[in-house]
Design an enzyme around this catalytic site. Structure first.
Site, PDB file in Angstrom:
ATOM      1  N   HIS A 191       0.710  -1.132   0.013  1.00 14.05           N
ATOM      2  CA  HIS A 191      -0.044  -0.111   0.037  1.00 14.05           C
ATOM      3  C   HIS A 191       0.918   1.154  -0.079  1.00 14.05           C
ATOM      4  O   HIS A 191       0.506   2.262  -0.641  1.00 14.05           O
ATOM      5  CB  HIS A 191      -0.936   0.031   1.057  1.00 14.05           C
ATOM      6  CG  HIS A 191      -2.212  -0.867   1.016  1.00 14.05           C
ATOM      7  ND1 HIS A 191      -2.784  -1.315   1.988  1.00 14.05           N
ATOM      8  CD2 HIS A 191      -2.622  -1.495  -0.132  1.00 14.05           C
ATOM      9  CE1 HIS A 191      -3.784  -2.209   1.467  1.00 14.05           C
ATOM     10  NE2 HIS A 191      -3.606  -2.254   0.297  1.00 14.05           N
ATOM     11  N   GLU A 434       2.974 -21.126 -12.912  1.00 14.16           N
ATOM     12  CA  GLU A 434       3.944 -20.055 -12.018  1.00 14.16           C
ATOM     13  C   GLU A 434       5.084 -21.052 -11.381  1.00 14.16           C
ATOM     14  O   GLU A 434       5.852 -20.430 -10.614  1.00 14.16           O
ATOM     15  CB  GLU A 434       3.097 -19.528 -10.772  1.00 14.16           C
ATOM     16  CG  GLU A 434       2.061 -20.739 -10.131  1.00 14.16           C
ATOM     17  CD  GLU A 434       1.306 -20.401  -8.895  1.00 14.16           C
ATOM     18  OE1 GLU A 434       1.242 -19.059  -8.678  1.00 14.16           O
ATOM     19  OE2 GLU A 434       0.446 -20.727  -8.768  1.00 14.16           O
ATOM     20  N   ASP A 458       5.629 -15.509  -9.017  1.00 14.39           N
ATOM     21  CA  ASP A 458       6.208 -16.906  -8.495  1.00 14.39           C
ATOM     22  C   ASP A 458       6.973 -17.275  -9.441  1.00 14.39           C
ATOM     23  O   ASP A 458       7.966 -18.155  -9.287  1.00 14.39           O
ATOM     24  CB  ASP A 458       5.229 -17.846  -7.996  1.00 14.39           C
ATOM     25  CG  ASP A 458       4.860 -17.592  -6.581  1.00 14.39           C
ATOM     26  OD1 ASP A 458       5.591 -17.301  -5.855  1.00 14.39           O
ATOM     27  OD2 ASP A 458       3.579 -17.807  -6.279  1.00 14.39           O
ATOM     28  N   CYS A 505      -1.363 -12.532 -15.016  1.00 21.64           N
ATOM     29  CA  CYS A 505      -1.988 -11.939 -13.641  1.00 21.64           C
ATOM     30  C   CYS A 505      -1.028 -11.407 -12.764  1.00 21.64           C
ATOM     31  O   CYS A 505      -1.568 -11.270 -11.674  1.00 21.64           O
ATOM     32  CB  CYS A 505      -2.933 -12.887 -13.190  1.00 21.64           C
ATOM     33  SG  CYS A 505      -2.436 -14.439 -12.489  1.00 21.64           S
TER      34      CYS A 505
END
Length: 584
Positions: A191, A434, A458, A505
């Site tokens: 954040h 991944e 990953d 993604c």
């Protein structure tokens, strides 16, 4: 002169004096309270919880007015964490049972939560530890009547140096005084990083062990275009950087205008932009950002928000809420549980894992705990009649794992049919790619699924043996590495041969410098953080397909991540200069 490299989270160039922000380590009394003082401690806790909730509410409103709803949701999430009944109950239990002071109980409970989130494989959840640290800092400050450190006394033309910054500290930075910031810890999805982008402040995080090399007032150069911090630069270096023509600050993208425009290249090639979400209430915001659907719906929140495993009905309602929000046309790709045994199982686990990241987790855990897996699949399949549901399995490494998943799925469908429960039989089934084994066997996997979703976070980590949370490996962990790009290309080509959809993604899809490369490699679908969708759409609309293919061709002839990153940044600067700043 010393040079350190980290992770650039908002590009730009800043030259100024260092201001070191010392960490807030609020001293906590370790004395036990008398029995007659327990009620007083609980009253104090409740008073401070209410005050802090009010303060965070003010932060949320200020962030909404200044940056928009996407950023204000950071503080909305913090406030939800603070008001979670389990947090208060955990602290009160320690106060009553062990006669701890409210501040000591608070520290113990929050530190346990922080440790828990830091141990999660998915960085989007691991990054939430910073939010909990922020809550701990502010709540302990209130309980002990100590004022947390702030940055209001910094001089002008300052570059803030810190171990880490919490979201509230970042939001409070004075842009008239602070030119940028550099931290030892942190990642791209935190954040703090998102706030840096909203504030358009040059920032580099994950610099590792650099704090002992810098002193207050020392001249530093922050090149946040490639994640470089230069401490005590010589005059020649200062002069060189001062001559750099900095691209203008990122222009305000007209979200309303872009939301309704198609995501197509300038020569008409459509590129689907989907959104990654963690909570059901985020779905509506994805539509505001112009998302074509949900490309990654993480389901772990259901398990992290409860001491017990979520029921089938609780899961069903959560999935239905997102499907209702997205409507019948927009796809919603739900990833099945991606946690380890230590985070999910209600019974104590007898398994000792020296390396949990490579251990019993994700689809491996689901296949071992078939009852848990079937409960989630039942909820998902039941929800399928309410929208365009797609189911995706994470961390698949072998063909046998995928076959077992499909057999269990078929068993669940058969059970639901016998019970007379309606569902769609044609639910598209996909898998995350991944790990290198999945990428290398993409042709075999493509015969068993309807779509691939490449989890680059990953894939990078497992391909390069580089922990993405380790600041000392920040320069090694790179989406630009030729080995990583070769695996991405392998998966895209396998999908093309077998005529199935493929999406990226991971964080790579939300970084503007990689969009032309991915499109040039053949990708036609990306899923990213919602607030990144407008700028990626803006970039796509200024790009031609032939240009993207030329960029991909050139990248395949380069042999190191640094040259690839520099080349991509240069090309994107030519297409959309407002999205790239600083030196290469």
């Amino acid at each position: 002169m010393e040079i350190f490299r980290g992770i650039a989270v908002f590009s730009g160039l800043a030259i100024g004096r260092a201001f070191i922000l010392e960490p807030d380590d609020v001293p906590v009394s370790r004395h036990r309270v008398a029995v007659e003082g327990i009620d007083r401690e609980i009253t104090l806790l409740d008073t401070c919880l209410a005050r802090l909730a009010e303060e965070i509410g003010e932060d949320e409103r200020a962030a909404r007015d200044r940056f928009g709803r996407e950023i204000s949701m950071i503080f909305e999430a913090q406030r939800s964490m603070l008001l979670d009944k389990k947090l208060r109950d955990g602290i009160v239990d320690l106060v009553k049972r062990d006669q701890l002071s409210a501040e000591l109980g608070t520290r113990r409970v929050l530190r346990e939560y922080i440790s828990f989130f830091r141990g999660l494989r998915d960085s989007s959840f691991a990054d939430r530890a910073a939010d909990l640290i922020d809550l701990e800092r502010r709540l302990l400050g209130m309980l002990t009547q100590q004022t947390p450190t702030d940055t209001t006394d910094t001089a002008e033309n300052t570059i803030l140096i810190a171990r880490d910054l919490t979201p509230s500290q970042t939001a409070a930075l004075d842009r008239n005084r602070i030119l940028g910031f550099a931290t030892a810890s942190g990642g791209r999805t935190s954040h703090t990083a998102i706030l840096a982008g909203a504030m358009e402040i040059p920032a580099v995080v994950g610099l590792g062990d650099f704090l002992e090399h810098v002193q207050n007032g020392q001249m530093v150069i922050l090149d946040a275009s490639d994640g470089t911090l230069i401490i005590d630069p010589d005059q020649a270096t200062i002069d060189r950087y001062k001559k750099v023509e900095i691209a203008p600050a990122r222009s305000e993208i007209d979200l309303k205008e872009l939301r309704d425009l198609p995501s197509v290249t300038s020569d008409g090639e459509p590129i689907e932009l989907m959104a990654n979400i963690e909570f059901p209430n985020e779905a509506a915001h994805c539509l505001e950002m112009g998302a074509n659907g949900i490309g990654l719906y993480r389901t772990e929140f259901l398990y992290l928000d409860s001491k017990d495993q979520p029921t089938e009905e609780e899961q069903f309602l959560a999935y239905k809420k997102v499907l209702d929000a997205m409507g019948p046309e927009r796809p919603v790709i739900v990833r099945t549980l991606d946690l380890g045994a230590d985070k999910v199982l209600e019974r104590p686990s007898t398994i000792v894992e020296n390396n949990p990241v490579l251990g019993l987790r994700s689809i491996r855990l689901s296949l071992r705990e078939v009852g848990l897996f079937k409960r989630q699949l039942r909820a998902l399949i039941r929800s399928s009649i309410y929208g365009n549901l797609r189911i995706m399995f994470p961390l698949v490494t072998t063909v046998m794992e995928l076959r077992r998943c499909r057999l269990i799925l078929a068993d669940v469908m058969e059970d639901l049919q016998e019970e007379g429960i309606p569902f769609r039989r044609d639910i598209p089934i996909g898998m995350m790619v991944e790990v290198p084994s999945a990428a290398l066997l993409a042709d075999q996997f493509a015969r068993l699924v309807d779509f691939f979703s490449i989890g680059t976070n990953d894939l990078i980590q497992y391909t390069l043996a580089a922990d993405r949370t380790n600041e000392n490996l920040a320069t090694l962990y790179s989406a630009s590495d030729p080995a990583v790009l070769k695996l991405v290309r392998t998966v895209i080509r396998a999908a093309e041969r077998h005529q199935i959809e493929v999406c990226v993604c991971g964080e790579m899809s939300g970084d503007p410098i990689y969009a032309p490369l991915l499109i040039g490699l053949g990708l036609r679908q990306m899923s990213l953080t919602p607030h990144k969708i407008p700028e990626i759409k803006k970039l796509i609309r200024g790009l031609t397909l032939k240009e993207a293919q030329r960029i991909a061709g050139r990248v395949q002839r380069l042999d190191n991540a640094r040259d690839i990153t520099s080349f991509l940044r240069d090309r994107v600067r030519r297409i959309a200069p407002e999205l790239v700043h600083g030196l290469d």
